[in-house]
Design an enzyme around this catalytic site. Structure first.
Site, PDB file in Angstrom:
ATOM      1  N   GLY A   1       1.021  -5.362   7.923  1.00 27.24           N
ATOM      2  CA  GLY A   1       2.372  -5.403   7.605  1.00 27.24           C
ATOM      3  C   GLY A   1       2.638  -5.077   6.071  1.00 27.24           C
ATOM      4  O   GLY A   1       3.724  -4.636   5.660  1.00 27.24           O
ATOM      5  N   ASP A   2       1.487  -4.516   5.508  1.00 26.97           N
ATOM      6  CA  ASP A   2       1.682  -4.072   4.084  1.00 26.97           C
ATOM      7  C   ASP A   2       0.518  -3.267   3.362  1.00 26.97           C
ATOM      8  O   ASP A   2       0.095  -3.364   2.376  1.00 26.97           O
ATOM      9  CB  ASP A   2       1.945  -5.360   3.092  1.00 26.97           C
ATOM     10  CG  ASP A   2       2.511  -5.307   1.712  1.00 26.97           C
ATOM     11  OD1 ASP A   2       3.003  -4.110   1.632  1.00 26.97           O
ATOM     12  OD2 ASP A   2       2.296  -5.935   0.872  1.00 26.97           O
TER      13      ASP A   2
END
Length: 373
Positions: free
Chosen positions: A225-226
């Site tokens: 997610g990042d």
């Protein structure tokens, strides 16, 4: 980076260096010989070197003392899931940090801060070598490798990571999950009234109309997610400074892990690799080629890619503006992406979805034609 379920004002830890040294001693039983703060979004991080062990660099091992923000510290199962995922990935051969055990042989510890009632989750993670992708002139080879890494990482987590804490990764209203781009409506005020806001409003509306109804057709998985340009470390195995051959040496910050979709990860990765690029619109094709060497996208997933990348730009820019109002003292770090992010998002819309997709897909196809995958 993390911003909680509703992007509420988070209490970022504010431990001094002396307090941090005491934490390392009291919680992990190690003596700090050297310490310096590291930049962070809403947690607090310190790079520390400890004495008494000759196995690490310069005779002493190095770690990152990670003190989780107050809001996330109240969700110990979530922090455990992130940490167990890091341990799992390291065991699978990914360049991920692992936690140093506490004196009670745990992987983390909840500690009080000062005289208040707030407590923070503390971990001591192995320090990974390398420099952030943001600090190099990323070539097509490393962009391809990063795309391949993104797919391989999600695939390993989704197929093999079965720790009981994994259920905490179902984070329905988590603001950084790409499915939640429509939640930006409540934070868009932070942009004021300008051309940037108009584009973000277009992104949100098109996302509601064209992406949200298609989510059930995407393949579900666990997302890191990042994978941004500061969370991927690289080092050079080349002796030639004119033509360095980079390899990924570290994957950082698992605090935005959640259940999502494979296409989310490639979109997020494309967006962040665009940020520091001198030729940002071409980046997507190289990252996509690497990703699809492991997990080819479906027709529905490819059709959503432009809006997903635009959606992540919008999330990053809107939430940074909102959070900077809450934490003006951390504005410089919070607004890193904004320095070039607005320019890239505006350019994407100026060129248009069809032309951008054609560039991405033709670039990715060329890898297949050459047998690179």
């Amino acid at each position: 980076m993390s911003c909680g379920n509703a992007c509420q004002a988070l209490t970022k830890p504010a431990f001094g260096e002396k307090e941090a040294c005491k934490l390392v001693d009291n919680v992990f039983g190690l003596k700090v010989s050297w310490i310096r703060p590291l930049p962070s979004y809403d947690d607090q991080n310190f790079h520390v070197r400890v004495s008494g062990d000759a196995t690490g660099p310069e005779g002493a091992p190095e770690y990152v003392l990670k003190i989780t923000n107050w809001a996330d510290s109240r969700e110990p199962e979530l922090v455990e899931a992130q940490t167990r995922a890091m341990m799992f990935l390291s065991a699978e051969g990914f360049p991920s940090a692992t936690p140093c055990p506490t004196k009670e042989d745990g992987i983390m510890s909840l500690v009080p801060a000062g005289s208040g009632d707030k407590k923070y989750m503390v971990r001591l993670l192995t320090y990974l070598p390398g420099v952030p992708v943001a600090k190099i002139a990323a070539n097509t080879q490393i962009l391809y490798d990063i795309g391949k890494l993104a797919a391989s990482l999600d695939k390993a987590l989704s197929e093999k990571f079965h720790h009981p804490s994994v259920k905490s990764l179902h984070r329905g209203q988590f603001i950084w999950n790409l499915a939640n781009v429509p939640l930006l409506d409540q934070y868009i005020y932070a942009l004021g009234q300008n051309k940037y806001r108009e584009v973000v409003e277009q992104v949100i509306q098109q996302f509601k109309e064209k992406v949200i109804p298609k989510l059930t057709s995407f393949r579900a998985c666990i997302n890191h997610g990042d994978l941004n340009d500061h969370n991927i470390l690289v080092d050079s195995g080349s002796a030639s400074p004119e033509a360095p051959q980079y390899r990924v040496s570290g994957i950082l910050d698992f605090s935005d892990m959640s259940y999502g979709y494979y296409v989310f990860e490639v979109a997020i990765t494309i967006m962040y690799m665009m940020v520091e690029s001198a030729d940002p619109l071409r980046v997507g094709g190289h990252v996509l080629a690497g990703f699809e060497s492991v997990l080819p996208l479906t027709t529905e997933e490819r059709a959503a890619l432009f809006l997903l990348v635009s959606g992540r730009f919008s999330q990053s820019l809107v939430i940074a503006a909102h959070t900077a109002l809450l934490y003006p003292e951390n504005r410089e770090y919070l607004m890193i992406t904004a320095k070039s992010g607005w320019k890239h998002l505006m350019k994407m819309f100026e060129v248009g979805q069809e032309a951008v997709e054609q560039l991405w897909f033709e670039t990715a196809r060329a890898y297949g034609d050459c047998g690179a995958a």
